[in-house]
Design a protein around this motif. Structure first.
Motif, PDB file in Angstrom:
ATOM      1  N   TRP A   4      -6.500  -9.893  -1.174  1.00  0.00           N
ATOM      2  CA  TRP A   4      -6.461  -8.850  -2.192  1.00  0.00           C
ATOM      3  C   TRP A   4      -7.441  -7.723  -1.869  1.00  0.00           C
ATOM      4  O   TRP A   4      -7.122  -6.544  -2.028  1.00  0.00           O
ATOM      5  N   VAL A   5      -8.632  -8.044  -1.405  1.00  0.00           N
ATOM      6  CA  VAL A   5      -9.639  -7.021  -1.107  1.00  0.00           C
ATOM      7  C   VAL A   5      -9.155  -6.113   0.019  1.00  0.00           C
ATOM      8  O   VAL A   5      -9.281  -4.878  -0.042  1.00  0.00           O
ATOM      9  N   TRP A   6      -8.595  -6.717   1.069  1.00  0.00           N
ATOM     10  CA  TRP A   6      -8.077  -5.911   2.182  1.00  0.00           C
ATOM     11  C   TRP A   6      -6.941  -5.001   1.710  1.00  0.00           C
ATOM     12  O   TRP A   6      -6.820  -3.862   2.164  1.00  0.00           O
ATOM     13  N   ASN A   7      -6.129  -5.494   0.816  1.00  0.00           N
ATOM     14  CA  ASN A   7      -5.024  -4.687   0.292  1.00  0.00           C
ATOM     15  C   ASN A   7      -5.548  -3.459  -0.450  1.00  0.00           C
ATOM     16  O   ASN A   7      -4.997  -2.354  -0.311  1.00  0.00           O
ATOM     17  N   ILE A   8      -6.615  -3.604  -1.223  1.00  0.00           N
ATOM     18  CA  ILE A   8      -7.186  -2.473  -1.959  1.00  0.00           C
ATOM     19  C   ILE A   8      -7.782  -1.448  -0.986  1.00  0.00           C
ATOM     20  O   ILE A   8      -7.596  -0.227  -1.133  1.00  0.00           O
ATOM     21  N   GLY A  51      -3.711   1.743  -6.965  1.00  0.00           N
ATOM     22  CA  GLY A  51      -4.313   0.414  -6.946  1.00  0.00           C
ATOM     23  C   GLY A  51      -3.528  -0.594  -7.759  1.00  0.00           C
ATOM     24  O   GLY A  51      -3.337  -1.742  -7.330  1.00  0.00           O
ATOM     25  N   TYR A  52      -3.049  -0.173  -8.921  1.00  0.00           N
ATOM     26  CA  TYR A  52      -2.308  -1.099  -9.795  1.00  0.00           C
ATOM     27  C   TYR A  52      -0.983  -1.519  -9.168  1.00  0.00           C
ATOM     28  O   TYR A  52      -0.678  -2.718  -9.086  1.00  0.00           O
ATOM     29  N   GLY A  54      -7.746  -0.262 -10.951  1.00  0.00           N
ATOM     30  CA  GLY A  54      -6.304  -0.444 -11.050  1.00  0.00           C
ATOM     31  C   GLY A  54      -5.840  -1.681 -10.318  1.00  0.00           C
ATOM     32  O   GLY A  54      -4.937  -2.395 -10.788  1.00  0.00           O
ATOM     33  N   GLY A  55      -6.441  -1.967  -9.149  1.00  0.00           N
ATOM     34  CA  GLY A  55      -6.085  -3.170  -8.415  1.00  0.00           C
ATOM     35  C   GLY A  55      -6.425  -4.443  -9.173  1.00  0.00           C
ATOM     36  O   GLY A  55      -5.667  -5.420  -9.140  1.00  0.00           O
ATOM     37  N   ILE A  56      -7.559  -4.457  -9.875  1.00  0.00           N
ATOM     38  CA  ILE A  56      -7.939  -5.640 -10.662  1.00  0.00           C
ATOM     39  C   ILE A  56      -6.942  -5.872 -11.786  1.00  0.00           C
ATOM     40  O   ILE A  56      -6.478  -7.004 -12.018  1.00  0.00           O
ATOM     41  N   PHE A  57      -6.583  -4.805 -12.495  1.00  0.00           N
ATOM     42  CA  PHE A  57      -5.597  -4.951 -13.566  1.00  0.00           C
ATOM     43  C   PHE A  57      -4.246  -5.398 -13.006  1.00  0.00           C
ATOM     44  O   PHE A  57      -3.554  -6.244 -13.601  1.00  0.00           O
ATOM     45  N   ALA A  68       0.832  -1.206   0.000  1.00  0.00           N
ATOM     46  CA  ALA A  68       0.000   0.000   0.000  1.00  0.00           C
ATOM     47  C   ALA A  68       0.864   1.252   0.000  1.00  0.00           C
ATOM     48  O   ALA A  68       0.563   2.230  -0.688  1.00  0.00           O
ATOM     49  N   VAL A  69       1.954   1.251   0.787  1.00  0.00           N
ATOM     50  CA  VAL A  69       2.876   2.386   0.802  1.00  0.00           C
ATOM     51  C   VAL A  69       3.473   2.603  -0.581  1.00  0.00           C
ATOM     52  O   VAL A  69       3.555   3.742  -1.075  1.00  0.00           O
ATOM     53  N   LEU A  70       3.881   1.515  -1.231  1.00  0.00           N
ATOM     54  CA  LEU A  70       4.473   1.637  -2.567  1.00  0.00           C
ATOM     55  C   LEU A  70       3.446   2.133  -3.589  1.00  0.00           C
ATOM     56  O   LEU A  70       3.771   2.926  -4.471  1.00  0.00           O
TER      57      LEU A  70
END
Length: 597
Positions: free
Chosen positions: A363-367, A348-349, A421-424, A300-302
């Protein structure tokens, strides 16, 4: 008819007309509207109040001008005034109104004058500024303290063809009305007057009509090029780059030659025997790519750091293309809101892509964490600052409609783009593909000397990038928290590139020294090393507030330290991201070139 999509609505709200397009065209005798805007202490730029909060001449029904999103965020609250100005028609000592002030209202004016309140009017998109009153303090014995109110204003306007080219307000030949002798009871009667003088000026190009808006010197002129800052930054960059390229690569070359020679000489030995007789960064090759704890937070920081890198580059790029003008209210604010919403897809990506690479499953928690890593601290800080402004009646307190608009933009544009972006990123992520195998059991880390501790690395990694921008930082603070006008965007882009370069170089050097001590926990250390520059920036803001500015009062103090803390946090995210990816690239390079069984 279907409503426009949220993204189009955001573009329409955030966009500003090009310079010169908002100007009016008049015929002789046409009314030229003068808007009153705001007042506030001269030394507290973010502490502003509506002009009509002072006991001044006001119409029976106040009608406000429709403002853009950027103007509202900048604290503008323009309203029509009682001043009657007609194009090319001069007037002398025209009565504005007669005002009977109570003792409480006189005290309010006295307090404003003692705090050096200034006012801002707007004529045809040209700002006019002046002080509310006059204060004179002299002598020790006897002490003299005089306070006067300007009850007459002289407006000087210049025209060319059918356009207003220049406007200014002055009290040069006016005597202030003393407020020292009134102590009640009863009322103080004042007659407010004004004069309007028109003059023709030589033809000017359309884009230059606002270039003389502060010619009167009320605010400082635009900053000049400061070569000391540039030379200081260049010398530091050349020294650091030279250190990394010449010294570090030379050491690496010797290390690789020695390790590869030892590998060939001991090819018949087992891997465990080899580990027992070696030391340095090669010995941790089975642990250097061991995934760190809190990997979701790291990703998330990155991701958010990458978003702000794109946002900062975009803002500077737009400035270099001439899209911002010092006299256009709130243009940078609008651009920042627009770019932040659009660049949410980047966060997100990057976050989801790297999270899946290092084996993340939630993955959901990460988004959700990525979407709230900056927005949550920003909302808390803004809530405190806005509440203080609201309690004090400042125009910097956002109206409910603007708050709902910004919330809608984030919910309908920012957050969905983060998810997309997270999905991609998740779908495009491959394996981490580490050059070395990682053992199941972690290697014991030997005791480290004090100069290889996390705190020392953070101090070195934060101070060197900060020193590269320290001189330039003063001019940026003088612009954001002062009255200077920053137009050296080319220099700003150069310094921004220097900052990123120094952060990357120092991160690589510190990571090498850490691995040489057989400490393979570089993941979070690389983020903290250069990311700690944000701490130094916040400490500098404390120094600037106490030693380089005249700001005071609860309203200005809360806003300054609240948003300075957020600024340091943003720099931590940006430089931590640059630092991490530079270290990762470096580590991959040295272990790919290392011969191992």
């Amino acid at each position: 008819m279907a409503p426009p999509p949220p993204l189009l609505l955001l573009l329409l709200l955030a966009a500003h007309p090009p310079p010169g397009s908002a100007q009016g065209r008049y015929q002789p005798g046409d009314p030229v509207v003068l808007y009153v805007n705001k007042v506030g202490p001269y030394h507290n730029p973010q502490e502003t109040y509506h002009y009509y909060q002072l006991p001044v001449c006001a119409p029976a029904k106040i009608r406000h001008k429709s403002l853009s999103l950027g103007e509202v965020l900048d604290g503008d609250r323009m309203a029509e005034s009682l001043y009657e100005i007609r194009f090319r028609h001069s007037a002398e000592k025209k009565l504005l109104c007669e005002k009977a002030l109570t003792l409480e209202q006189v005290e309010r004016l006295r307090q404003a004058i003692e705090e050096l309140y200034y006012f801002e009017f707007v004529v045809d998109d040209i700002p006019l500024r002046g002080f509310v009153g006059y204060m004179e303090e002299s002598g020790f014995l006897p002490h003299s303290h005089k306070i006067g109110l300007w009850t007459h204003l002289d407006f000087h306007l210049e025209w060319n063809g059918d356009r207003v080219i220049y406007a200014n307000v002055s009290v040069r030949d006016v005597k202030p009305h003393s407020l020292d002798d009134f102590h009640g009871p009863g009322t103080l009667s004042l007659a407010h007057t004004y004069s309007v003088r028109w003059s023709e000026t030589a033809s000017e190009r359309r884009g230059e009509r606002r270039g003389r808006g502060d010619e009167g010197g009320f605010f400082p002129r635009t900053l000049e090029i400061h070569w000391l800052s540039i030379i200081n930054s260049m010398v530091l960059v050349f020294l650091l780059v030279g250190f990394v390229v010449v010294i570090l690569l030379r050491v690496l070359k010797n290390d690789l030659a020695r390790y590869n020679l030892d590998e060939e000489a001991s090819s018949s030995s087992s891997g465990d025997d080899f580990d027992q007789g070696d030391n340095g960064w090669k010995i941790v090759h089975t642990d250097v790519f061991r995934f760190p704890p809190c990997r979701s937070l790291l990703c998330a920081v990155l991701g958010v750091g990458s978003q702000f890198l794109a946002l900062g580059t975009g803002i500077i790029g737009m400035a270099l293309m001439g899209m911002f003008n010092v006299h256009r209210h709130g243009a940078i604010n609008s651009a920042a809101v627009l770019l932040y919403a659009l660049t949410c897809c980047i966060s997100g990506y990057v976050s989801s892509h790297f999270y899946r690479q290092i084996g993340g499953e939630r993955w959901v928690w990460n988004i959700i964490l990525t979407a709230s890593l900056f927005s949550a601290p920003f909302f808390v800080t803004w809530s405190v600052v806005n509440s203080v402004h609201w309690a004090n009646g400042s125009t910097q307190a956002l109206p409910v409609t603007t708050i709902l608009l910004l919330l809608t933009v984030w919910l309908l544009v920012g957050f969905p783009l983060t998810v997309i972006g997270g999905i991609f990123g998740k779908n495009r992520a491959g394996s981490f593909d580490a050059p070395c195998r990682t053992k199941n059991i972690a290697r014991e880390i030997p005791p480290q000397p004090w100069y290889k501790s996390t705190l020392v690395h953070m101090t070195i990694g934060g101070f060197l990038p900060f020193s590269a921008i320290s001189v330039e930082l003063y001019y940026i603070f003088a612009t954001v928290w002062g009255r200077e006008q920053y137009t050296l965007y080319g220099i700003l882009f150069f310094v921004f590139a220097i900052l990123l370069s120094v952060g990357a170089c120092i991160s690589i050097a510190l990571t090498y020294f850490q691995l040489s001590g057989e400490d393979y926990r570089w993941w979070w250390r690389s983020v903290l090393s250069a990311g700690s520059t944000g701490v130094f920036i916040f400490l500098y803001s404390v120094f600037y507030y106490s030693r380089r500015s005249n700001m005071s009062g609860m309203v200005q103090t809360v806003e300054f330290f609240g948003y300075s803390l957020l600024t340091g946090y943003v720099f931590f995210l940006m430089l931590g991201t640059i630092s991490f990816f530079s270290s990762l690239k470096f580590i991959r390079y040295i272990y790919v070139n290392l011969k191992m069984d």
